[in-house]
Design a protein around this motif. Structure first.
Motif, PDB file in Angstrom:
ATOM      1  N   ALA A 620    -117.312 -38.406  72.075  1.00 46.67           N
ATOM      2  CA  ALA A 620    -116.106 -39.118  72.508  1.00 46.67           C
ATOM      3  C   ALA A 620    -116.339 -40.620  72.523  1.00 46.67           C
ATOM      4  CB  ALA A 620    -115.681 -38.636  73.894  1.00 46.67           C
ATOM      5  N   ASP A 621    -117.196 -41.091  71.629  1.00 47.57           N
ATOM      6  CA  ASP A 621    -117.559 -42.507  71.628  1.00 47.57           C
ATOM      7  C   ASP A 621    -116.369 -43.412  71.321  1.00 47.57           C
ATOM      8  OD1 ASP A 621    -118.619 -40.899  69.171  1.00 47.57           O
ATOM      9  OD2 ASP A 621    -117.997 -42.840  68.325  1.00 47.57           O
ATOM     10  N   GLY A 622    -115.325 -42.866  70.671  1.00 49.79           N
ATOM     11  CA  GLY A 622    -114.159 -43.680  70.363  1.00 49.79           C
ATOM     12  C   GLY A 622    -113.060 -43.596  71.391  1.00 49.79           C
ATOM     13  N   GLY A 623    -113.290 -42.866  72.472  1.00 50.23           N
ATOM     14  CA  GLY A 623    -112.232 -42.615  73.436  1.00 50.23           C
ATOM     15  C   GLY A 623    -111.603 -43.871  74.007  1.00 50.23           C
ATOM     16  N   THR A 624    -112.431 -44.798  74.482  1.00 55.23           N
ATOM     17  CA  THR A 624    -111.898 -46.017  75.098  1.00 55.23           C
ATOM     18  C   THR A 624    -111.185 -46.882  74.074  1.00 55.23           C
ATOM     19  OG1 THR A 624    -113.626 -46.002  76.793  1.00 55.23           O
ATOM     20  CG2 THR A 624    -112.500 -48.101  76.377  1.00 55.23           C
ATOM     21  N   ALA A 625    -111.785 -47.046  72.886  1.00 51.98           N
ATOM     22  CA  ALA A 625    -111.171 -47.873  71.837  1.00 51.98           C
ATOM     23  C   ALA A 625    -109.833 -47.291  71.402  1.00 51.98           C
ATOM     24  CB  ALA A 625    -112.118 -47.986  70.644  1.00 51.98           C
ATOM     25  N   ILE A 626    -109.792 -45.971  71.230  1.00 55.42           N
ATOM     26  CA  ILE A 626    -108.552 -45.324  70.800  1.00 55.42           C
ATOM     27  C   ILE A 626    -107.484 -45.464  71.879  1.00 55.42           C
ATOM     28  CG2 ILE A 626    -107.500 -43.062  70.335  1.00 55.42           C
ATOM     29  CD1 ILE A 626    -110.171 -42.319  68.916  1.00 55.42           C
ATOM     30  N   ARG A 627    -107.875 -45.246  73.147  1.00 58.11           N
ATOM     31  CA  ARG A 627    -106.899 -45.362  74.232  1.00 58.11           C
ATOM     32  C   ARG A 627    -106.322 -46.773  74.302  1.00 58.11           C
ATOM     33  NH1 ARG A 627    -107.511 -46.738  80.294  1.00 58.11           N
ATOM     34  NH2 ARG A 627    -105.451 -46.151  81.054  1.00 58.11           N
ATOM     35  N   ASN A 628    -107.188 -47.760  74.180  1.00 51.63           N
ATOM     36  CA  ASN A 628    -106.728 -49.147  74.253  1.00 51.63           C
ATOM     37  C   ASN A 628    -105.795 -49.486  73.102  1.00 51.63           C
ATOM     38  OD1 ASN A 628    -108.142 -49.611  76.608  1.00 51.63           O
ATOM     39  ND2 ASN A 628    -109.947 -50.462  75.558  1.00 51.63           N
ATOM     40  N   THR A 629    -106.115 -48.989  71.898  1.00 53.78           N
ATOM     41  CA  THR A 629    -105.257 -49.238  70.734  1.00 53.78           C
ATOM     42  C   THR A 629    -103.881 -48.630  70.946  1.00 53.78           C
ATOM     43  OG1 THR A 629    -107.116 -49.347  69.193  1.00 53.78           O
ATOM     44  CG2 THR A 629    -104.966 -48.794  68.259  1.00 53.78           C
ATOM     45  N   LEU A 630    -103.833 -47.410  71.422  1.00 50.82           N
ATOM     46  CA  LEU A 630    -102.547 -46.738  71.634  1.00 50.82           C
ATOM     47  C   LEU A 630    -101.727 -47.467  72.705  1.00 50.82           C
ATOM     48  CD1 LEU A 630    -103.581 -42.948  71.502  1.00 50.82           C
ATOM     49  CD2 LEU A 630    -102.809 -44.432  69.655  1.00 50.82           C
ATOM     50  N   LEU A 784    -104.630 -36.662  61.407  1.00 48.36           N
ATOM     51  CA  LEU A 784    -105.733 -36.281  62.292  1.00 48.36           C
ATOM     52  C   LEU A 784    -106.917 -37.222  62.169  1.00 48.36           C
ATOM     53  CD1 LEU A 784    -106.977 -32.885  63.333  1.00 48.36           C
ATOM     54  CD2 LEU A 784    -108.665 -34.381  62.263  1.00 48.36           C
ATOM     55  N   LEU A 785    -107.459 -37.589  63.344  1.00 48.75           N
ATOM     56  CA  LEU A 785    -108.702 -38.352  63.470  1.00 48.75           C
ATOM     57  C   LEU A 785    -109.550 -37.668  64.541  1.00 48.75           C
ATOM     58  CD1 LEU A 785    -107.077 -41.911  63.649  1.00 48.75           C
ATOM     59  CD2 LEU A 785    -108.046 -40.833  61.626  1.00 48.75           C
ATOM     60  N   HIS A 786    -110.799 -38.085  64.661  1.00 49.68           N
ATOM     61  CA  HIS A 786    -111.682 -37.533  65.682  1.00 49.68           C
ATOM     62  C   HIS A 786    -111.916 -38.578  66.761  1.00 49.68           C
ATOM     63  CE1 HIS A 786    -112.431 -34.855  62.241  1.00 49.68           C
ATOM     64  NE2 HIS A 786    -112.708 -33.951  63.166  1.00 49.68           N
ATOM     65  N   ILE A 787    -111.958 -38.132  68.015  1.00 47.59           N
ATOM     66  CA  ILE A 787    -112.128 -39.067  69.128  1.00 47.59           C
ATOM     67  C   ILE A 787    -113.558 -39.573  69.201  1.00 47.59           C
ATOM     68  CG2 ILE A 787    -112.709 -37.369  70.921  1.00 47.59           C
ATOM     69  CD1 ILE A 787    -110.746 -38.993  72.760  1.00 47.59           C
ATOM     70  N   GLY A 788    -114.439 -38.900  68.541  1.00 45.69           N
ATOM     71  CA  GLY A 788    -115.829 -39.333  68.478  1.00 45.69           C
ATOM     72  C   GLY A 788    -116.523 -38.701  67.297  1.00 45.69           C
ATOM     73  N   THR A 789    -117.639 -39.310  66.857  1.00 45.97           N
ATOM     74  CA  THR A 789    -118.343 -38.780  65.685  1.00 45.97           C
ATOM     75  C   THR A 789    -119.844 -38.803  65.932  1.00 45.97           C
ATOM     76  OG1 THR A 789    -118.485 -40.949  64.612  1.00 45.97           O
ATOM     77  CG2 THR A 789    -116.540 -39.623  64.136  1.00 45.97           C
ATOM     78  N   ASP A 790    -120.536 -38.114  65.068  1.00 49.75           N
ATOM     79  CA  ASP A 790    -121.992 -38.064  65.098  1.00 49.75           C
ATOM     80  C   ASP A 790    -122.566 -39.486  65.083  1.00 49.75           C
ATOM     81  OD1 ASP A 790    -124.767 -37.869  63.873  1.00 49.75           O
ATOM     82  OD2 ASP A 790    -124.271 -35.739  64.042  1.00 49.75           O
TER      83      ASP A 790
END
Length: 823
Positions: A620-630, A784-790
């Motif tokens: 979920a490494d992109g969670g904060t960035a994605i939330r802020n963008t939205l 579709l995108l992923h909230i976090g990646t490897d």
């Protein structure tokens, strides 16, 4: 019987009915299911006397009564039953899985959902591909590659001509323009009228692999290619390849060598005169019946392909015109030819074919001379002669309904249009006069290929409803569809493998089944025949005890037995016609949504809106960035997480933030299981119990974080099949998945994956390139995108999400909620 039930329901059925073997009453249903807003009827039948006064609809899992209705008036005896009545539960519209209970009779479990017909038309294309001549993708081999040598033509007999291709007509390997042109036309019409319900899983050669062309159009073009060979030049037209010498015994398609010229087969020229190389002669009087079918298929092919393939389309138009001229010059019927037996396609009408050809040419050219010609032909056959009759010769009034009336009416106005609609209504009323006398609303004669007539008649009812806006015959229309899917005295679907887990043909009269031991999925079998017809046919011998013996009668018989070529042989043209009918039903259920394997993969493609969808399991490494963008872009999102994600302590703050922001949060499976094989999608890797347990754990975790409503479910790995979708539906959930094509879902890849890796810039360009190059762009997309990646992927695509949103907004797209896109 072959259908399956949950164990508790099976036990209930046993307690109530002492098993099917000793039951005296039955409830016949459409095994595929019913549309929530559609007509919903079942038929109760008994070998006793007493009819039920009411019935109950029960939820399949809890057995709770959700609807109680009054049974119809008793209709009396029909077929094997001494008493019958109809059970109308149309007033109940709730989606889910149910069964009906009337007296001691309990139906199989069925679904009510708007996607019950989703993917069924594509499923039928399996049979069409299996029937291909030339290269056969099912066998991954070629057959009949030497066709053929001419007969009855202006050229010397035995002149070689290349007519390799097309489809085998049925379980034999004969090929007729009569049926192939009609099949091609129905596939083209299905693509024209309902493109959104079809997928792209196969290449033009029929092998797996998308080619950016709907599979139904690929299949239709396979037919067009062969038809062009059968009408190779002006004034040259051929009617069939091979003859009944083909009935040499069951075998897989190969290079048949019993026609006297090595592996070549005879190709019959349209001479306009009686033909037959043995003692039996047909009653051919002209070529117009064949010429009209050629012309209409070519015209529609031109209309649909003129932009994508202009040179090919122009050839189709040229052949449409030349076929029309041959029909005008040689009016009359062009029947098929036989050698060993009297069985032929004894077509007696041709003005309907020429009406259709003229109407199609009018649509192609806008020349009103064709419109006038179509109207003149329409007056010569206002009502298809078999409608309302109790018998007809084999294929006597083909293609079973007047397709020309619909083609002409759609481009006509005023009195002309109203009269054409009235012609359809008159025919329907003739059938209804008989059908309303029995509980199955059966008004189709039990002649050979009765299922083909049933399909055609249901299409006429559908077209009448579309043209007139009159729903008076909706129950009759649906009864004919239901009949094909199990609401008949035998309680069986007439389509191989449809629905999955249902009572369907397993032992068809097909060499693929008998010799090759292959499944014959998607093929519509001939259907029941009058008992007196069955008893007088040549060479029928059942290969095993009759599982439907209890439901045979003096009226009609049906056998799921390879030995019965009269009722259980799949036909190519009947299947192609059913593709159109089931596509129409799928379209009615979906509205403007697109389904794949029972899951919604796209919303309304006519509206310039899309929804951003995110999935998560362990990262979920992109969670904060994605939330802020939205938040900054004021864009809603739909997030689907596994149970592991919801239970992870480190994710709790993010989950509550997304919830507070008003985004949708739903399920993605609990342990991120792979449900089915990547290569063999039909092969499940989990049992139903495993799936249900995993799903229940996922939703328990969702509930624990305070989310009480999550009606949409996105499968783990974004990979599933029809069974997974059905099991989700039975749990009260609608399966959804991303819209394919953009490659946005590749944001999970990392460099070590080699060729599968896609950089963020590649993905960004791919999304915008798809938008600019496809009709409808990203309308209705679930992107579709992923909230976090490897961690091995350092180039995180969510960092480009702000730029992507801005770019799409500048193109006029509205970012909507999942509910808005799917409504």
């Amino acid at each position: 019987m072959k259908y399956t039930r949950p164990f508790v329901l099976y036990l209930l059925c046993w307690l109530l009915s002492f098993s099917d073997s000793y039951a005296q009453s039955w409830v016949r249903i459409n095994q595929l299911g019913y549309l929530p807003g559609g007509v919903k009827n079942a038929v109760w039948g008994t070998k006793a006397d007493q009819a039920p006064s009411q019935f109950q609809l029960r939820e399949a899992t809890t057995h709770k009564i959700v609807f109680t209705g009054k049974a119809s008036k008793p209709f009396g005896a029909y077929g094997p039953f001494t008493q019958t009545c109809r059970l109308d539960f149309g007033a109940f519209k709730g989606p889910g899985s149910y069964y009906l209970e009337a007296g001691t009779a309990v139906s199989p479990v069925f679904r009510i959902a708007d996607n019950v017909y989703a993917s069924t038309a594509d499923f039928l294309l399996r049979y069409m591909r299996q029937q291909r001549s030339g290269f056969n993708p099912f066998l991954k081999d070629s057959c009949h590659t030497h066709d053929g040598y001419t007969m009855y033509g202006p050229m010397p007999d035995s002149t070689h001509i290349d007519v390799v291709g097309g489809w085998h007509d049925a379980s034999d390997y004969l090929q007729y323009v009569t049926t192939s042109a009609n099949a091609t036309l129905h596939l083209l019409m299905a693509y024209r009228d309902f493109p959104q319900v079809f997928g792209d899983k196969y290449a033009a050669n029929g092998l797996p692999g998308a080619n950016h062309v709907k599979d139904v159009l690929d299949e239709a073009r396979w037919g067009l290619d062969w038809l062009l060979k059968m009408h190779p030049q002006e004034n040259y037209m051929f009617n069939q390849v091979a003859d009944d010498r083909d009935h040499h015994g069951m075998r897989l398609p190969a290079e048949d060598d019993f026609y006297g010229k090595g592996f070549e087969r005879p190709v019959y020229f349209c001479s306009g005169k009686p033909q037959g190389l043995g003692k039996y002669k047909n009653k051919t009087t002209g070529v117009a019946s064949t010429a009209g079918k050629f012309s209409s298929a070519f015209s529609l092919g031109y209309a649909l392909l003129k932009d994508a393939d202009p040179a090919y389309a122009q050839l189709l138009k040229t052949r449409a015109l030349s076929a029309w001229q041959m029909g005008r010059q040689q009016p009359g019927v062009c029947q098929t030819a036989s050698v060993l037996s009297p069985y032929i396609y004894a077509e007696d009408n041709w003005t309907d074919d020429m009406e259709l050809a003229a109407a199609a040419l009018y649509n192609t050219t806008s020349d009103t001379a064709y419109q006038h010609a179509a109207w003149d032909y329409a007056q010569q056959e206002k009502v298809t002669p078999w409608l309302g009759a109790d018998t007809a010769n084999h294929y006597q009034w083909y293609p079973f309904i007047n397709l020309g009336h619909y083609a002409l009416a759609t481009h006509s106005k005023g009195t002309t249009r109203q009269q054409l609609i009235q012609y359809y209504k008159t025919g329907i009323e003739s059938v209804w006069k008989c059908a309303r006398q029995n509980a199955f609303y059966r008004g189709i004669p039990f002649i050979w290929c009765s299922n083909n007539l049933t399909t055609a008649f249901a299409i006429q009812c559908y077209w009448y409803r579309q043209l007139s806006g009159d729903a008076a015959f909706s129950a009759l229309e649906q009864a004919n569809t239901d009949w094909l899917l199990g609401c008949n005295p035998w309680g069986t679907s007439m389509i191989g493998g449809l629905p999955a887990g249902g009572d369907t043909p397993e032992d068809p009269h097909s060499s693929f089944s008998v010799v090759g031991h292959y499944r014959v999925d998607g093929g519509l079998v001939d259907g029941p025949v009058y008992t007196n017809i069955y008893k007088n046919l040549i060479g029928i011998k059942l290969s095993k005890p009759d599982e439907y013996a209890a439901f045979q009668s003096n009226l009609a018989v049906y056998h799921d037995d390879a030995g019965d070529y009269s009722t259980n042989e799949p036909t190519m043209d009947g299947t192609a016609s059913l593709v159109y009918l089931l596509a129409a039903k799928a379209s009615e259920g979906a509205g403007k949504r697109q389904y794949d394997h029972g899951g919604i993969i796209r919303g309304d493609s006519s509206r310039k809106q899309l929804v951003l969808v995110f999935t998560g399991d362990e990262f979920a490494d992109g969670g904060t960035a994605i939330r802020n963008t939205l938040r900054q872009q004021k864009v809603p999102g739909a997030f689907f997480f596994t149970g592991k994600f919801y239970r992870n302590p480190s994710m709790q703050t993010l989950i509550q933030q997304l919830k507070a922001d008003g985004h949708y949060l739903g399920g993605h499976g609990d342990q991120h299981l792979l449900y089915c094989d990547w290569q063999q999608r039909d092969s499940l890797l989990v049992t139903k119990t495993q799936f249900v347990d995993d799903l229940s754990a996922n939703y328990a975790a969702i509930k624990k974080v305070g989310i009480t409503t999550a009606p949409w479910f996105l499968p783990a790995f974004e990979w599933y099949n029809d069974s997974i979708a059905a099991w989700a539906s039975a749990a009260g959930l609608q399966l959804v998945n991303f819209t394919p094509g953009t490659g946005s879902n590749a944001d999970y890849t990392y460099p070590e994956m080699g060729k599968k890796y896609r950089s963020s810039e590649e993905i960004y360009r791919s999304v915008l390139q798809y938008e600019s190059s496809h009709a409808g762009g990203l309308n209705g997309f679930l992107l579709l995108l992923h909230i976090g990646t490897d961690p091995r992927r350092s180039d995180k695509f969510y960092n480009k999400l702000p730029a992507l949103i801005v770019a799409l907004k500048s193109k006029g797209y509205h970012f909507a909620t999942l509910a808005e896109v799917l409504k």
